[in-house]
Each structure stands twice: as C-alpha cells, then as structure tokens.
Motif scaffolding. Structure first.
Motif, PDB file in Angstrom:
ATOM      1  N   ALA A 359      -0.078 -16.703  -4.130  1.00 50.66           N
ATOM      2  CA  ALA A 359      -1.214 -17.374  -4.764  1.00 50.66           C
ATOM      3  C   ALA A 359      -2.486 -16.774  -4.191  1.00 50.66           C
ATOM      4  CB  ALA A 359      -1.180 -18.878  -4.510  1.00 50.66           C
ATOM      5  N   GLN A 360      -3.620 -17.002  -4.892  1.00 50.44           N
ATOM      6  CA  GLN A 360      -4.903 -16.584  -4.350  1.00 50.44           C
ATOM      7  C   GLN A 360      -5.172 -17.342  -3.046  1.00 50.44           C
ATOM      8  OE1 GLN A 360      -5.318 -13.814  -6.688  1.00 50.44           O
ATOM      9  NE2 GLN A 360      -7.426 -14.288  -6.140  1.00 50.44           N
ATOM     10  N   PRO A 361      -5.937 -16.767  -2.115  1.00 56.05           N
ATOM     11  CA  PRO A 361      -6.265 -17.501  -0.896  1.00 56.05           C
ATOM     12  C   PRO A 361      -7.123 -18.720  -1.205  1.00 56.05           C
ATOM     13  CG  PRO A 361      -7.558 -15.494  -1.049  1.00 56.05           C
ATOM     14  CD  PRO A 361      -6.547 -15.423  -2.142  1.00 56.05           C
ATOM     15  N   GLY A 362      -7.092 -19.713  -0.331  1.00 54.79           N
ATOM     16  CA  GLY A 362      -7.945 -20.873  -0.511  1.00 54.79           C
ATOM     17  C   GLY A 362      -9.404 -20.493  -0.364  1.00 54.79           C
ATOM     18  N   ALA A 363     -10.301 -21.360  -0.865  1.00 49.89           N
ATOM     19  CA  ALA A 363     -11.737 -21.100  -0.809  1.00 49.89           C
ATOM     20  C   ALA A 363     -12.179 -20.818   0.624  1.00 49.89           C
ATOM     21  CB  ALA A 363     -12.504 -22.283  -1.380  1.00 49.89           C
ATOM     22  N   GLY A 364     -12.838 -19.696   0.812  1.00 44.33           N
ATOM     23  CA  GLY A 364     -13.288 -19.309   2.134  1.00 44.33           C
ATOM     24  C   GLY A 364     -12.214 -18.672   2.992  1.00 44.33           C
ATOM     25  N   GLY A 365     -11.004 -18.520   2.453  1.00 44.43           N
ATOM     26  CA  GLY A 365      -9.901 -17.960   3.219  1.00 44.43           C
ATOM     27  C   GLY A 365      -9.902 -16.450   3.255  1.00 44.43           C
ATOM     28  N   ASN A 366      -8.998 -15.900   4.035  1.00 43.33           N
ATOM     29  CA  ASN A 366      -8.859 -14.461   4.176  1.00 43.33           C
ATOM     30  C   ASN A 366      -7.614 -13.966   3.461  1.00 43.33           C
ATOM     31  OD1 ASN A 366     -11.148 -14.303   5.880  1.00 43.33           O
ATOM     32  ND2 ASN A 366      -9.894 -14.905   7.642  1.00 43.33           N
ATOM     33  N   SER A 367      -7.576 -12.652   3.248  1.00 43.97           N
ATOM     34  CA  SER A 367      -6.426 -12.013   2.610  1.00 43.97           C
ATOM     35  C   SER A 367      -6.156 -10.699   3.332  1.00 43.97           C
ATOM     36  CB  SER A 367      -6.714 -11.750   1.130  1.00 43.97           C
ATOM     37  OG  SER A 367      -5.673 -11.006   0.529  1.00 43.97           O
ATOM     38  N   LYS A 368      -4.884 -10.398   3.554  1.00 44.88           N
ATOM     39  CA  LYS A 368      -4.531  -9.138   4.207  1.00 44.88           C
ATOM     40  C   LYS A 368      -3.238  -8.608   3.613  1.00 44.88           C
ATOM     41  CE  LYS A 368      -2.626 -11.898   8.014  1.00 44.88           C
ATOM     42  NZ  LYS A 368      -2.742 -12.216   9.456  1.00 44.88           N
ATOM     43  N   GLY A 369      -3.074  -7.278   3.710  1.00 44.42           N
ATOM     44  CA  GLY A 369      -1.895  -6.688   3.102  1.00 44.42           C
ATOM     45  C   GLY A 369      -1.585  -5.313   3.638  1.00 44.42           C
ATOM     46  N   LEU A 370      -0.387  -4.826   3.274  1.00 41.96           N
ATOM     47  CA  LEU A 370       0.092  -3.514   3.699  1.00 41.96           C
ATOM     48  C   LEU A 370       0.895  -2.896   2.560  1.00 41.96           C
ATOM     49  CD1 LEU A 370       0.574  -1.432   6.040  1.00 41.96           C
ATOM     50  CD2 LEU A 370       2.647  -2.735   6.577  1.00 41.96           C
ATOM     51  N   GLU A 371       0.694  -1.596   2.336  1.00 42.20           N
ATOM     52  CA  GLU A 371       1.447  -0.838   1.338  1.00 42.20           C
ATOM     53  C   GLU A 371       2.082   0.386   1.989  1.00 42.20           C
ATOM     54  OE1 GLU A 371      -0.945  -1.396  -2.886  1.00 42.20           O
ATOM     55  OE2 GLU A 371      -1.589   0.167  -1.492  1.00 42.20           O
ATOM     56  N   LEU A 372       3.338   0.687   1.613  1.00 37.55           N
ATOM     57  CA  LEU A 372       4.033   1.905   2.007  1.00 37.55           C
ATOM     58  C   LEU A 372       4.590   2.527   0.744  1.00 37.55           C
ATOM     59  CD1 LEU A 372       6.022   0.507   5.091  1.00 37.55           C
ATOM     60  CD2 LEU A 372       3.871   1.785   5.154  1.00 37.55           C
ATOM     61  N   GLY A 373       4.142   3.750   0.395  1.00 33.37           N
ATOM     62  CA  GLY A 373       4.527   4.255  -0.910  1.00 33.37           C
ATOM     63  C   GLY A 373       4.683   5.756  -1.015  1.00 33.37           C
ATOM     64  N   ILE A 374       5.072   6.172  -2.230  1.00 33.16           N
ATOM     65  CA  ILE A 374       5.262   7.578  -2.604  1.00 33.16           C
ATOM     66  C   ILE A 374       4.480   7.834  -3.886  1.00 33.16           C
ATOM     67  CG2 ILE A 374       6.922   9.377  -3.235  1.00 33.16           C
ATOM     68  CD1 ILE A 374       9.077   7.707  -1.846  1.00 33.16           C
ATOM     69  N   ARG A 375       3.741   8.940  -3.925  1.00 28.74           N
ATOM     70  CA  ARG A 375       3.008   9.339  -5.115  1.00 28.74           C
ATOM     71  C   ARG A 375       3.433  10.741  -5.540  1.00 28.74           C
ATOM     72  NH1 ARG A 375      -1.741  11.928  -4.711  1.00 28.74           N
ATOM     73  NH2 ARG A 375      -0.318  13.501  -3.967  1.00 28.74           N
ATOM     74  N   HIS A 376       3.687  10.924  -6.860  1.00 26.70           N
ATOM     75  CA  HIS A 376       4.106  12.222  -7.375  1.00 26.70           C
ATOM     76  C   HIS A 376       3.372  12.532  -8.673  1.00 26.70           C
ATOM     77  CE1 HIS A 376       6.661  15.641  -8.254  1.00 26.70           C
ATOM     78  NE2 HIS A 376       6.881  15.165  -9.451  1.00 26.70           N
ATOM     79  N   PHE A 377       2.758  13.730  -8.736  1.00 26.09           N
ATOM     80  CA  PHE A 377       2.142  14.225  -9.966  1.00 26.09           C
ATOM     81  C   PHE A 377       3.146  15.105 -10.720  1.00 26.09           C
ATOM     82  CE2 PHE A 377      -1.937  14.294  -7.300  1.00 26.09           C
ATOM     83  CZ  PHE A 377      -2.356  13.069  -7.768  1.00 26.09           C
ATOM     84  N   PHE A 378       3.064  15.092 -12.046  1.00 22.02           N
ATOM     85  CA  PHE A 378       3.871  16.054 -12.822  1.00 22.02           C
ATOM     86  C   PHE A 378       3.072  16.535 -14.009  1.00 22.02           C
ATOM     87  CE2 PHE A 378       4.915  11.861 -14.563  1.00 22.02           C
ATOM     88  CZ  PHE A 378       4.843  12.070 -15.928  1.00 22.02           C
TER      89      PHE A 378
END
Length: 378
Positions: A359-378
């Motif tokens: 869910a969205q954070p509560g009013a005035g709250g914080n948000s944090k996250g992490l991504e681990l990924g792979i990107r490929h062009f063709f």
C-alpha cells in the motif's frame, strides 16, 4: 532488413514547391533506398519495497535501468537530401508477458527529414519530458527516478496524459537540423480533438551542446478542455497548466554531473521540483547517484509540502547490450498539510506502483526499496 529500388513519379507542382521549401532545394526523386529494423529492451528485476504503515512487498518487476519495449523503425532515402522515416514503440511487460492496452503507447510517428530539419507527426514525447530524462542520471524509471517526488499529479490527480507529463497524441513536431554549431531544438503542437484525456498542447525546447557541456530550456502549456472535478484535480474547463524546465550536464573525466529544475503552475497550485545527480564511470562499472526534491504550494490555502528522495544505482556492463544492476532508494513525504500526499519509491500513486508495494505509505511516512536486475538491448 532489406533494400529495394523504387521508381518515383514526378511531383505535382504544388508538391514540388512544398518540398523545395522544406528541404532547401529538393525538387524531385530518382530512386529510394529503404531499410526496416526491429529493436527493443528487456529489463527485469527483483524488487523489495517497504512503506511506513504497511508490510514489505517482494515482487518481480521491470524497468530498473531502461523501459522494456518493442519497436520497429524504418528509413527511406528519397534523394536530394530528403528522407522519410517512421518509429513505432510499444511497452512490454516481460515479467508477465503482456503488453500495454494502447499498443504503440510509447511512440508512433512518421517523419520527413531534410536540410531544413525534421517534420514529425503522431504520438510523441513533449519537450519538457525530454529535459527531465536527459538530465537525470537515474532516468525516468525504477525506484530511484526523480518522478517519484512529484506531488501535483499525485495530490490533484488527472489522467497521466494531463499535466505535461510525458507524451501527447495528435502531435505535429518540428526539429532543427544538425550542424548548427551545437544548437538544437524543437517545437510541438497537439490537438485535443475533443478527447477526455488530453487538451491542446503547445511546447518548445531549445538547447546547446558543445564538448562537455549540454544545457536546454523547455516549456509546455496544456489546456484542459473539460471540467475535471476541480475539487479533486484543481482544474476547470478552459484552464491550463504551464511547465518550464531548465536542465544541464557537464562532464569532467569519468564523472558527469546532471540536473534539472521544473516549475509547474495549474490555477492556484504551484510546484517546483528538480534533481541533482551524478554518473561515475570506472571501466565496465557505473555508479548513478541522485537527490530529488519537490515543493507544492496552494496559494488559496497558503500552505506547502515538501517531498525528497535519495537514490543510488550500481551498474556493471557485461557487454554493450547487457548489464546487471542494483538500486536503493529512500523517500520522505513531509508533513502533508495539503492533504493525503503519500509518495512511494514504487511510484507516485497506487496505479503506477501496481503490485510492487502492499500500500502507499501513510501521510507523512517514508518509503524505501531495493532492486536487483538484468537489462538487455536487442
């Protein structure tokens, strides 16, 4: 990719005059060389998001470095300095194998290129959006992108086509030709055609790039044809939103510093937002660092709110087309005197964030996250 020779008939007098004016002397065609190419990007990541007031969410998401897309483009050499071309680009969702509802939603244009520049028709990026993506080391996607702090669209939401956001349908664009001593620019006008999700759009962008320095100023005005619940959206029929964007970058050695500053005005609402970022290269490795901030004020209510975000991406290029990456971001929402502004690193509202968060954070709250990924062009 294939090539073919096309015999062209003589132009009608009116057609010759129009093309001559545009290409500065192209009077006729003798032969044409055509080519068509398929291209695309696949970017998939494992994502962790924790918003204040709700449990953490693990998901398989996408678009941490670049937007996942499928495109087709072609070019035809008409002779005498004149070319014709097209570009069709669609969003794809590689984590689920689905596509966007509007299939060619990213771009759908046909162009004439001449000595006098490019004439482009169709669905295309608005000039201010190009400033935001060009001068942000973390781009316009992923949990670290600067769009996460934007409040005007989240607090007083209208369709994503509103608010000078990214693209305009029914657009006519003109781009200056290369070879002007580093000067570049464009102009755009887009008709509303009575649509409920877009008013008339006017915009322009002018920049200069030479050596290590690149600077550009962009402006877009969007008129709202329909009354869209003013108490919620802050717009009434006939009103408009103006966006001005100033951006730039400078390179010294392996370091590139980038930034942009935007100012939006929609009736009583004012938002100033921007980002300062850096790209540091070391062999096949890259480090992207960014700080973004937004301040929204309501002149009628005489109050304001600030949202800020810090983010970092570590990228390793396995080849020119393939990269692995990790991104971490943290967003702070301020005290929300304007209402329920609940930004998230997963996206500025629940629609954009999708299933990447509980869910969205509560009013005035914080948000944090992490991504681990792979990107490929063709």
């Amino acid at each position: 990719m294939r090539a073919e020779v096309v015999k062209a008939s003589s132009w009608r007098t009116t057609g010759r005059l129009a093309l001559a004016a545009f290409t500065a002397g192209a009077a006729g065609l003798a032969s044409a060389q055509s080519s068509i190419g398929l291209f695309g990007t696949l970017d998939v990541n494992a994502r962790w998001v924790k918003n204040d007031g709700s449990p953490r969410r693990y998901s398989l998401s996408q678009d941490g470095l670049n937007p996942s897309q499928l495109g087709v483009r072609g070019i035809e050499d008409l002779g005498d300095g004149l070319k014709a071309g097209f570009t069709l680009v669609s969003t794809v969702f590689p984590d689920t194998g689905t596509a966007s509802g509007k299939f060619w939603n990213r771009r759908s244009t046909v162009s004439l290129f001449g000595k006098g520049g490019e004439l482009r028709l169709g669905r295309d990026y608005v000039p201010t959006f190009l400033n935001r993506t060009t001068f942000d080391a973390l781009g316009a996607i992923g949990i670290g992108n600067s769009f996460n702090v934007w409040q005007l669209q989240a607090t007083y939401p209208v369709s994503p086509s509103f608010g000078n956001f990214a693209r305009a349908d029914n657009a006519i664009g003109y781009f200056l030709p290369p070879g002007l001593g580093g000067l570049y620019g464009q102009a755009m006008v887009a008709a509303s055609e009575g649509a409920s999700n877009q008013g008339r759009v006017l915009g322009a962008r002018l920049g200069w790039a030479s050596g290590r320095l690149d600077v550009a100023l962009a402006w877009v005005r969007q008129r709202f044809d329909l009354d869209s619940n003013p108490a919620v959206t802050g717009i009434t029929a006939g009103s408009h939103q103006d966006t001005t964007s100033l951006g730039g970058s400078y390179e010294f050695g392996p370091v590139k510093v980038l930034g942009y500053l935007d100012h939006d005005e929609r009736e009583a609402l004012r938002e100033t937002k921007g980002t300062l970022s850096a790209l540091i290269r070391a062999g096949a490795s890259e480090l992207h660092l960014g700080y973004s901030r937004s301040r929204l004020t309501n002149r009628l209510a005489t109050n304001a709110n600030t949202v800020s975000q810090v983010a970092a991406t570590a990228q390793y290029n396995l080849s020119r087309r393939t990269a692995v990456y990790a991104t971490a971001a943290r967003l702070s929402n301020g005290d929300h005197p304007l209402g329920n502004v609940t930004q998230s690193v997963a996206g500025w509202n629940a629609t954009f964030a999708g299933s990447a968060q509980t869910a969205q954070p509560g009013a005035g709250g914080n948000s944090k996250g992490l991504e681990l990924g792979i990107r490929h062009f063709f």
